[in-house]
Motif scaffolding. Sequence first.
Motif, mmCIF file in Angstrom:
data_model
loop_
_atom_site.group_PDB
_atom_site.id
_atom_site.type_symbol
_atom_site.label_atom_id
_atom_site.label_comp_id
_atom_site.label_asym_id
_atom_site.label_seq_id
_atom_site.Cartn_x
_atom_site.Cartn_y
_atom_site.Cartn_z
ATOM 1 N N ARG A 1 19.138 22.365 -16.128
ATOM 2 C CA ARG A 1 20.019 23.086 -17.057
ATOM 3 C C ARG A 1 21.364 23.403 -16.397
ATOM 4 O O ARG A 1 22.423 23.270 -17.033
ATOM 5 C CB ARG A 1 19.350 24.395 -17.497
ATOM 6 C CG ARG A 1 18.055 24.223 -18.272
ATOM 7 C CD ARG A 1 18.276 23.972 -19.731
ATOM 8 N NE ARG A 1 18.965 25.075 -20.391
ATOM 9 C CZ ARG A 1 19.109 25.165 -21.707
ATOM 10 N NH1 ARG A 1 18.627 24.208 -22.490
ATOM 11 N NH2 ARG A 1 19.743 26.188 -22.257
ATOM 12 N N TYR B 1 13.305 22.493 -14.096
ATOM 13 C CA TYR B 1 13.939 22.762 -15.388
ATOM 14 C C TYR B 1 15.246 23.544 -15.244
ATOM 15 O O TYR B 1 16.272 23.176 -15.824
ATOM 16 C CB TYR B 1 12.961 23.519 -16.291
ATOM 17 C CG TYR B 1 13.542 23.881 -17.639
ATOM 18 C CD1 TYR B 1 13.781 22.900 -18.591
ATOM 19 C CD2 TYR B 1 13.846 25.203 -17.960
ATOM 20 C CE1 TYR B 1 14.311 23.219 -19.828
ATOM 21 C CE2 TYR B 1 14.376 25.534 -19.190
ATOM 22 C CZ TYR B 1 14.604 24.538 -20.113
ATOM 23 O OH TYR B 1 15.139 24.857 -21.334
ATOM 24 N N ARG C 1 15.496 29.120 -19.497
ATOM 25 C CA ARG C 1 16.813 29.081 -20.133
ATOM 26 C C ARG C 1 17.567 30.389 -19.893
ATOM 27 O O ARG C 1 18.778 30.399 -19.653
ATOM 28 C CB ARG C 1 16.669 28.811 -21.628
ATOM 29 C CG ARG C 1 16.253 27.385 -21.973
ATOM 30 C CD ARG C 1 16.408 27.111 -23.452
ATOM 31 N NE ARG C 1 15.470 27.886 -24.252
ATOM 32 C CZ ARG C 1 14.246 27.464 -24.599
ATOM 33 N NH1 ARG C 1 13.816 26.276 -24.171
ATOM 34 N NH2 ARG C 1 13.454 28.208 -25.346
ATOM 35 N N THR C 2 16.846 31.515 -19.972
ATOM 36 C CA THR C 2 17.473 32.814 -19.729
ATOM 37 C C THR C 2 18.010 32.901 -18.309
ATOM 38 O O THR C 2 19.132 33.382 -18.074
ATOM 39 C CB THR C 2 16.461 33.943 -19.978
ATOM 40 O OG1 THR C 2 16.041 33.905 -21.346
ATOM 41 C CG2 THR C 2 17.075 35.299 -19.673
ATOM 42 N N ASP D 1 21.148 30.868 -17.984
ATOM 43 C CA ASP D 1 22.276 31.562 -18.619
ATOM 44 C C ASP D 1 22.794 32.690 -17.726
ATOM 45 O O ASP D 1 24.011 32.922 -17.641
ATOM 46 C CB ASP D 1 21.855 32.116 -19.976
ATOM 47 C CG ASP D 1 21.606 31.014 -21.006
ATOM 48 O OD1 ASP D 1 22.084 29.882 -20.779
ATOM 49 O OD2 ASP D 1 20.930 31.276 -22.013
#
Length: 503
Positions: A104, A100, A207-208, A211
């Motif tokens: 991303r 994942y 996701r964090t 980022d």
Amino acid sequence: MKPGWPTHTITFEAPDIEAMSDEDLRRAFPYRDGRWSALISEALTIPGVEVVDLNGPWADTPQFWACPCCHRGKKALLRVSKTGVLMAHLHRHHDHLHEYIAHRLQERFGMEWTKGIPEGTYHLEHMGSQMIERFAPTILCQDCNGADAKAKRDLPQIDRYFSFRPDEIRRFITPVPNEKHKVDLEVALAIWLKQAGDFEPRLAFGRTIADLVGAGRLVRTRAPDGASPAYAPGRYALDWLNRDDVAGVRLRADAAALEARSISREGAGRNATTKRVDAPAPSDAELAAYDGGRYPELWAALPPDWRCPGCARDQRSLLRRSQKRRRRWSGFVQRHRQYVWSLPREDDTREPMIIGHDDMVICDSCGVLGAWLKQRRPDVADRPFKLQLSDISSSISASPNALHDVDIDALAEAARRACDRGEEEAAYERFLAYILAPRKTYRYFLDLLGDPGAAWRKTVDRYHDGADGETWAGADERLRGLLRDADEYEPLSDDLRLPDPPR
């Protein structure tokens, strides 16, 4: 040359794998599995069996291994296909959550995202992917691994990054010896619904982390060379063995030979002799909206009249119906280097040599043939080779909107010929890297400084070291010559052309 300290000689015997018969292998490695093992030898006597398709994970596990998910032993895992292939497959079942964060980052930095992310942040993806996954990779039988895929394919409610744990798969299958599992989709859906609450925080954490990588935060520097001089006593024997060139090379060759003799992919891709049904083609609107797959920039740059140099199919006919429920079509184009060889003359006794190259794009069905062959033919799996267009076109039968039908024996023979070309190809690539390097350096300083004169002086300074009495002016002329060679062998398009270095 002997060292200047006292030594003693240790002598031991190792089996000569290449010279051993199948019976010798069975006696020397009674627990190991392979196309020569007692288990497979017995199975090959089953009426209707012609060849065996035995992959690496099967060969790497002992004959008494049992699937940790369905608990069937290897004898109960064997299955004979309609075309007479004895299937002996195990698979590495992994959690797709592990991919994942990389996906991303790929969306932001492109396919080669590892080169685009801020320096010192790769550890976040590497460690973070392990932190969010629900289970560690596990070897399972092909039917348990396939049951996971079937449940996710038939239940669109399940997130694409969710994978069932082995103990969860066990709850929605009914194992039957030598057959595919029966899958209970209602139980599988209930497991997903129960685990969804645990799954979403993992995605959010992923996701964090992505980022943080993109922002260049939590950078970690690498330790300097020699900062961690740990030495494991258990490596003592291996270290001394590797110092003996003859013994080390011999044992590594034996290990490779054992793997090659254990794996058999003769039946891989073997199809029943049935007429191929015409595959569907994308509509004009679907073709216009297609994103290009793995390399969208190459797809977008194709001219309207492009056809694959390997199979002569156009963009529409290379697309195939996708097996992913969120994509209707699959297929892409990729880069290919075609070497140009000197033509032999009657009065020339020199060996043919590469005198140039053409960089082009070919369809993925042609481009993957080398990797496809290595998975199926152990005799070429560990040898480097680059297939050329003649190798490809002579080994395939192409149909619109479908993968190629491949003559695996013809392709294997082409690969062996390609191996013989490897030394000349490597020499040409070294020559090409040599003449292209100054142009790349000049571009770097031009982008950095913005002034052609200053950029060229920096370039010459970089390459001029005074070796062999070369003057700065001599280095200047030598590099200008290499720029001309680079433009001849690999010309740039007008929008990328560099200004001539000022005098």
